[in-house]
Write an enzyme that holds these catalytic residues in place. Structure first.
Site, PDB file in Angstrom:
ATOM      1  N   ARG A 269      37.063  -6.805  45.711  1.00  0.00           N
ATOM      2  CA  ARG A 269      38.127  -7.808  45.610  1.00  0.00           C
ATOM      3  C   ARG A 269      38.313  -8.418  46.994  1.00  0.00           C
ATOM      4  NH1 ARG A 269      42.535  -5.347  48.030  1.00  0.00           N
ATOM      5  NH2 ARG A 269      42.827  -3.123  47.634  1.00  0.00           N
ATOM      6  N   HIS A 273      45.431  -6.146  47.130  1.00  0.00           N
ATOM      7  CA  HIS A 273      45.530  -5.415  45.856  1.00  0.00           C
ATOM      8  C   HIS A 273      46.433  -6.166  44.884  1.00  0.00           C
ATOM      9  CE1 HIS A 273      45.823  -2.098  43.053  1.00  0.00           C
ATOM     10  NE2 HIS A 273      47.131  -2.127  43.153  1.00  0.00           N
ATOM     11  N   TYR A 283      43.420  -1.998  56.332  1.00  0.00           N
ATOM     12  CA  TYR A 283      42.501  -0.927  55.944  1.00  0.00           C
ATOM     13  C   TYR A 283      41.065  -1.405  55.706  1.00  0.00           C
ATOM     14  CZ  TYR A 283      43.884  -2.751  51.319  1.00  0.00           C
ATOM     15  OH  TYR A 283      44.165  -3.573  50.248  1.00  0.00           O
TER      16      TYR A 283
END
Length: 370
Positions: A269, A273, A283
């Site tokens: 992706r 999120h 991250y």
């Protein structure tokens, strides 16, 4: 020093021998070239163009949905860019009578299955009209509880099996969902009854901020099918032809009595999120993003179709403009929906309204009438 005893069996070697069998299925490489003729599903020119159109349309829908969310005109939204091949090529292998049990990122499959776009927008806003599915549309609303749709899919598939329906129940979750107990319970139950289900894990590398390698020591998620006694397939989730081929085969196996299949689509992706505050730069590195951008499913498929003389910039622009127009009309229609009230929720919650809820209903009717 005591001599090391030889084992009658080597469980570690058994594990490794199983893991090595889960090789990734790929048809198109990153340059849009066929690298596996045997696995090529041989779609017609019209089907190839239609699949590309849906992928382009969905990329625009994702961009507009992010913009609408930032404007405060949408509520919950989980970006889909990067997962178009995983989502739409798997859906392209389905029939109208098949049942879709989606996760919250799987709105595109529902739309292409027949969910009106304005209702998808209303669902994002939390409006009850978003869940009032048209008659005959075989979908459930996007599941917010991680992995819960896997158990539901097993039940729906078993129901269709008992009714002798020539159809499948397909469900989607992410790599994070495969760490839930519901994941194993669902595939195990469906496997034990040979129910016609397809379980897809879209391994986009991160469950919010948790990298896939911290979730499980399994080399692949696909191999978890072995524990449930069902087939498992690892496929390049950025390759629409490969995703279509393995889903088509899983469907044919299911409706012919072969039971369920677990499919792991290896994908990525590009965005956060969800739009609810996640920051992927905390991250993920830019190097990782750049590496996966080279695998972009739209770029890969575009190169393939252009080489066959089936796609052009003009054709793509036509799809983009159509998407923008339809999205604009759909959000306008969603804006015209009646304002949701407390009494709406109380009235549709029960078939027979309990006395305590009836008391609340009367109170809110009085408030809302002022």
């Amino acid at each position: 020093m005591a001599e090391k005893k030889s084992l009658l069996f080597d469980p570690v070697e058994t594990l490794h021998s199983i893991e090595e069998k889960f090789e990734m299925v790929q048809v198109l490489n990153e340059e849009g070239e066929i690298v596996n003729e045997e696995a090529d599903p041989k779609l017609s020119d019209e089907d190839l163009q239609e699949l590309m159109s849906r992928m382009v349309y969905t990329r625009i829908l994702d961009q507009r949905s992010i913009s609408l969310n930032r404007q405060g005109r949408l509520g919950f939204y989980a970006p889909t860019a990067g997962q178009e091949a995983s989502q739409l090529a798997s859906h392209f292998a389905l029939k109208k009578e098949d049942y879709i049990l989606p996760g919250y990122r799987d709105v595109p499959q529902l739309i292409w299955h027949g969910w009106p776009l304005h209702q998808a927008f209303l669902f994002s806003r939390g409006h009850f009209m978003g869940n009032q599915m048209p008659e005959g549309l075989n979908i459930l609303p996007p599941q917010i509880i991680i992995g819960a749709q896997y158990i539901q899919a097993a039940g729906v598939a078993l129901g269709m099996q008992k009714r002798k329906k020539e159809a499948v129940a397909i469900t989607y979750t992410g790599d994070g969902g495969s760490s839930q107990g519901d994941f194993y319970e669902g595939i195990n139950f469906a496997g034990s009854f040979r129910a016609p289900a397809i379980f897809i894990v879209q391994n986009n590398q991160y469950a919010i901020s948790t990298p896939r390698e911290l979730q499980t020591s399994a080399k692949t998620i696909a191999q978890k099918a072995v524990a449930a006694g069902i087939p498992g397939v690892l496929v390049d989730g950025m390759d629409p032809l490969a995703v279509y081929a393995v889903t088509r085969d899983a469907r044919e196996r299911a409706i012919s009595g072969g039971g369920p299949t677990l499919i792991e689509t290896l994908c990525y992706r590009y965005g956060p999120h969800t739009m609810a505050g996640d920051d992927p730069t905390r991250y993920r590195t830019s190097d990782i993003d750049s590496e996966w951008e080279k695998k972009d499913p739209l770029v890969r498929f575009r190169k393939y179709l252009e080489a066959k003389g089936l796609w052009s910039e003009e054709k793509e622009n036509e799809v983009i403009e159509r998407a923008k127009d339809e999205i604009k009309a759909a959000i306008k229609k969603a804006d015209s929906a009646p304002k949701q009230t407390v009494t709406n929720m109380l009235e549709i919650m029960y078939e027979d309204v309990p006395f305590n809820v009836q008391e609340q209903l009367e109170i809110y009717k009085a408030k809302e009438s002022k």
